[in-house]
Every structure is written in C-alpha cells, then in structure tokens.
Design a protein around this motif. Structure first.
Motif, short mmCIF file in Angstrom:
data_model
loop_
_atom_site.label_atom_id
_atom_site.label_comp_id
_atom_site.label_asym_id
_atom_site.label_seq_id
_atom_site.Cartn_x
_atom_site.Cartn_y
_atom_site.Cartn_z
N LYS A 104 -4.69 -29.69 -24.07
CA LYS A 104 -3.95 -29.31 -24.86
C LYS A 104 -2.94 -27.83 -24.49
O LYS A 104 -4.35 -26.81 -24.20
N LEU B 211 44.38 -32.18 -15.08
CA LEU B 211 43.40 -32.25 -15.49
C LEU B 211 44.86 -32.66 -17.13
O LEU B 211 44.53 -33.43 -17.83
N PHE C 189 44.75 -36.08 -18.76
CA PHE C 189 43.88 -35.51 -20.59
C PHE C 189 45.02 -35.35 -21.58
O PHE C 189 44.41 -35.71 -22.87
N LEU D 237 7.20 -38.31 -5.49
CA LEU D 237 6.75 -38.02 -7.20
C LEU D 237 6.58 -36.79 -7.12
O LEU D 237 7.23 -35.70 -7.84
N LYS E 122 37.21 -37.49 -6.20
CA LYS E 122 36.81 -36.56 -7.14
C LYS E 122 36.50 -36.95 -8.82
O LYS E 122 37.74 -37.69 -8.92
N VAL F 292 36.62 -34.90 -15.30
CA VAL F 292 36.16 -34.85 -17.03
C VAL F 292 36.60 -34.08 -17.38
O VAL F 292 37.24 -33.06 -16.76
N TRP G 251 0.70 -27.49 -35.89
CA TRP G 251 -0.13 -27.15 -33.90
C TRP G 251 -1.61 -26.69 -34.54
O TRP G 251 -1.44 -25.65 -36.01
N GLY H 289 -5.71 -23.63 -29.39
CA GLY H 289 -6.58 -24.13 -28.84
C GLY H 289 -7.93 -22.90 -28.31
O GLY H 289 -7.60 -21.79 -29.25
N PRO H 290 -9.09 -23.18 -27.72
CA PRO H 290 -10.02 -21.98 -27.33
C PRO H 290 -9.26 -20.48 -26.81
O PRO H 290 -9.31 -19.85 -26.46
N LYS H 291 -8.25 -21.05 -26.24
CA LYS H 291 -7.83 -20.19 -24.98
C LYS H 291 -6.25 -19.33 -25.33
O LYS H 291 -5.93 -19.09 -25.18
N ASP H 292 -5.68 -19.70 -27.21
CA ASP H 292 -4.34 -19.86 -27.77
C ASP H 292 -4.38 -18.62 -28.32
O ASP H 292 -5.66 -18.11 -29.46
#
Lengths: 257, 216
Positions: free
Chosen positions: A92, A246, A250, B6, B43, B46, B170, B173-176
C-alpha cells in the motif's frame, strides 16, 4: 557535500605529509654532521612516522563520523523495504506530493524531503532490480512513479522560487546565459553559454567552433527558406481541405438528424 | 520475449499525427501489430467535438439508437475520444475465437464493437428514456449535465479508482505523511536563495572565494 569533506580530508593528509617530509629533512641535516647518530635516526624516523599515522587515523575517523548520518551504523538496511513487506504481492502507498502542497513548505523542509524521497527511490530501484533478477513482477511499481513525480514537482518548485528571486533582483529571465548565434550552415539557434576556467581567446577548442556563415552557403539558405515557405503553404492547404471534408461529412449528418 | 513485451506495454508510446486509433490502446502489442512504424492507412474523419461539449463518461447508462442492438440500454465500459467511440458492456457484440494455438480453435467469446457517440444517447434516470443533454451551471456555479426533456441533472457516474482505493476509507501507512503535516505551512518568503537558506539552516559557512570563470 561529501566531496567537499573528502577534499578537506585530503588537504589535511597533504599537510601531514608535508609535516612528515619536513621532520625527516631536519634529522638528516643534523646527521650529516653527526654520523654516529645513524642508528638513532633509523630508530627515530619510523617512530615519528607511526605517530603521524596514528594522528591521521584518529582525525580521519572523527572526520568520517561527522560525515555520516545516524544510519551508517545499521548498514545497508535503508536499501531494503520493511520486513513485513517482504514477499507481499502488493504494498500500500499513498498519493504523491502535489505541487500545491510543496509550495507551502520552507527550503529546509524541501531539502529534507528530497533526501527522504531519494532514499525511498533507491530502495524501490533495488526492489525493481531484484525482481528483474528473480524474473518476477515488482510489487506495486506505481510507488516508483509516484516518487519520481514528487521529486520532479519539488524540483519545479525550487526552480520557480529561484526564477522569481532572480527576476526580482536582476531582471534576468534565464538562469543560464545564452545568445542567438548563426552556425556554419546559416541556421540561427540559441547558443547556451558554458563555464570555462580560461578566456575564449586562449581556448583552442572553442576557437575551432565556427559561429559564422560563409558566402557560398547563401544559395542553400535561400533554398531552405523556400522549402520552409512551401511546407507552410502545403500545411495551410491541407488544413483547409481537411476542414472542407469535415464540413461536407458532418454538416450533412447534422442536417439529416 | 514475453517479459520484454510486458515492459514495452508499460512505456509511453509516441503516435504520429495520422495514427489510426483502434479498440486496443496504443501501447498494447495488438495495437503495435495493427500500426507498425511506416504503415499508412486511409485517413478516418472524426467529427470534431469540443472537450467541453463531451457528455459521455465511463459508467454512464446509455441507450443504443442505431445498429444491431438498437433500443437496448447498457453501461459504458470504455470511451475512446480519438474516434468518438463508446464501448458498452455486452451490447453490439460479434463472436470470435480467442487464444487459438496449433490445432486448438480457441475459446468462443462475444466481443463488443464500438459505437459512435451519435448512435447512443444518455438515459434520463427519471423516466428511463433516451434524451439530449446540455451542459449548464447550477446556482452554486457547478457545471452539470441537464436533460433537455425533463430538466433533471445527470450526475457524473462514480467510477472506482483503478488502484481500488476509496479515499474516504484510507488509512495512512508508516511511510505516509499525515494530512495535517502535509498541509502545514512552513514557507516564509525571503530574499535568500534556496542554497543560502539551506547553508544557514545546516550551519555551513563558505569562506572560500571561487576562482574566476568565464561564460561563453
């Protein structure tokens, strides 16, 4: 800070060394006259050296004790998290410091906070490296990002205060002096000054830098300007075309709905 | 290879101006496969909606006005502003196989398709019918969404934080740092620089005069 203290220690050592050399010179001069004292001298010199070494030893330790904080006696524990958190998949952690909160703190508080954050960051980097070594996920990597953000904000606040003071006292907008210069290819750029121990006319490497443009580059400069203007026109045309498309797509849609 | 993939997910990705946004986020592996560097696609136009006019948020209940599931109401699970898309939970789905490997055909799942913001409408909680919504200011000065048909205020949906923290529950914690210490004001404006104040506080006296330097 540590570097300054180390420097002082070294200078002290040098002084002691000087003392050592002076002390050895005198007995030698004396024995040039008294040859019978050779044995005494050989016994004398080591003792003198030892005395000096002992003195140096105690003074160095005293210096070092003044250098470290209270943590040094406990060892490398500061690089690791608290023992209850070892092996936990998540740890935490609270919200990072905001710039608004940091602006209310004095310089002393900010200075202390910086080092607290730095030590925490070192601890988290150790955890990250260990996780990489073990090929597992680091527990709660957002802690590192929070610390980095807090430190960045702290730095911003300190810079803000410095900027304000400098503007007030000198009127200078920039902390680091600089000027607009033309490089060898005719491009104008902001050249930031560097700090040197010797003046520019004695600096051979600086004199080899060319902050001027020769005549034969003029045609290339002209071509560069032309291409820049052409790209500006193309961009403007592309923007207008985009807007038209556009509008077509639109406004028709909004007309039907 | 998977660890690097990752890690690649975690770093911030820079997108070029003609990047085509898809349902996968730009830093994911799927999006990188769809948009490899150097690939140019036609293209996509939008509709320009100003940020202050945007009225659909994650967790809102909306009704679908067009498409396969028109007439059904659902909750927004994802908003993709770059394409004016909303993805609803379990609505406007098509079916596909996921996790195919070798001879195994994979799992058959229903995956949602995005809907344009013009194809959905916010639902008025008083009569549970789709309405048009406008941004207006309350008496206190708060900017809220108001349904044009009934005039009822549509509050912004409460979404749980991604880290699962509930600020009201909330515990430090000790470090807060405690809220009182964090908000305590210790700053007093002075004409000393940061370095001078620290030197004064720690008792550092600099007696050396630096050697002359040249700036150029």
């Amino acid at each position: 800070m540590a570097a300054i203290k180390a420097g002082r220690v070294l200078s002290l050592c040098r002084q002691f060394q000087k003392g050592l050399s002076i002390s050895t010179v005198l007995p030698l001069q004396q024995t040039k006259v008294l040859t019978s004292c050779k044995a005494q001298l050989s016994a004398f010199r080591p003792k003198f050296c030892l005395l000096h070494i002992n003195n140096m030893g105690t003074s160095l330790a005293q210096q070092c004790r003044a250098l470290h904080t209270s943590q040094w006696r406990r060892g490398l524990e500061a690089f690791f998290d608290e023992t209850p958190n070892w092996g936990e998949p998540t740890v935490k952690s609270g919200a990072p410091w905001t710039a608004k909160q940091l602006r209310t703190k004095s310089s002393e508080d900010l200075h202390k906070l910086w080092y607290v954050l730095l030590k925490e960051k070192n601890m988290l980097l150790t955890v990250e490296q260990e996780a990489k070594r073990q090929r597992v996920q680091m527990p709660s990597p957002e802690r590192l990002r929070k610390i980095e953000r807090s430190m960045k904000r702290l730095d911003t606040i300190v810079q803000e205060r410095e900027n304000a003071l400098r503007l007030l006292q000198t009127g200078q907008e920039r902390a680091r002096p600089g000027t607009w210069r033309k490089d060898f290819f005719g491009r104008t750029f902001w050249y930031r000054f560097k700090e040197y121990p010797i003046p520019w006319y004695l600096n051979r490497r600086y004199k080899r830098k060319r902050f001027f443009t020769l005549k034969y580059v003029d045609s290339f400069i002209r071509r560069r300007i032309e291409s820049h203007l052409h790209s500006k026109i193309l961009k403007k045309k592309a923007d207008l075309e985009n807007k038209r498309k556009l509008q077509e797509k639109f406004s028709k849609l909004s007309a039907t709905t | 290879m998977r660890l690097t993939a990752l890690l690649a997910m975690a770093t911030r990705v820079k997108v070029h101006p003609d990047y085509r946004y898809g349902t996968s986020r730009p830093w994911t592996v799927g999006a990188q496969r769809m948009n490899p560097p150097g690939k140019k696609r036609r293209k996509v136009f939008v509709e320009p909606i100003q940020p202050e006019d945007w009225s659909l948020f994650k967790g809102d209940t909306v009704e679908v006005l067009a498409g396969k599931d028109s007439g059904k109401q659902g909750k927004i699970s994802q908003v993709i502003r770059a394409r004016n898309w909303v993805i609803l939970e379990g609505l406007n789905t098509h079916y596909r196989y996921i996790g195919k490997s070798g001879e195994y055909r994979g799992t058959y799942i229903a995956s949602e398709s995005p809907l344009l913001v013009r194809e959905v409408a916010l639902v008025d909680p008083s009569d549970r019918k789709p309405t048009q919504v406008e941004w207006r200011f309350t008496e206190e000065g708060e900017r809220v969404r108001v349904s044009l048909r009934s005039g009822r205020i549509l509050p912004k949906p409460m979404v749980q934080r991604r880290d699962g923290i509930v600020p009201e529950q909330w515990k430090d914690g000790p470090k807060d740092t405690s809220p009182d210490d964090a908000l305590e004001k210790t700053y007093s404006a002075s004409l000393k620089t940061f370095e001078e104040e620290i030197a004064e506080a720690t008792g550092v006296v600099e007696t050396r005069a630096g050697r002359r330097t040249f700036w150029y």
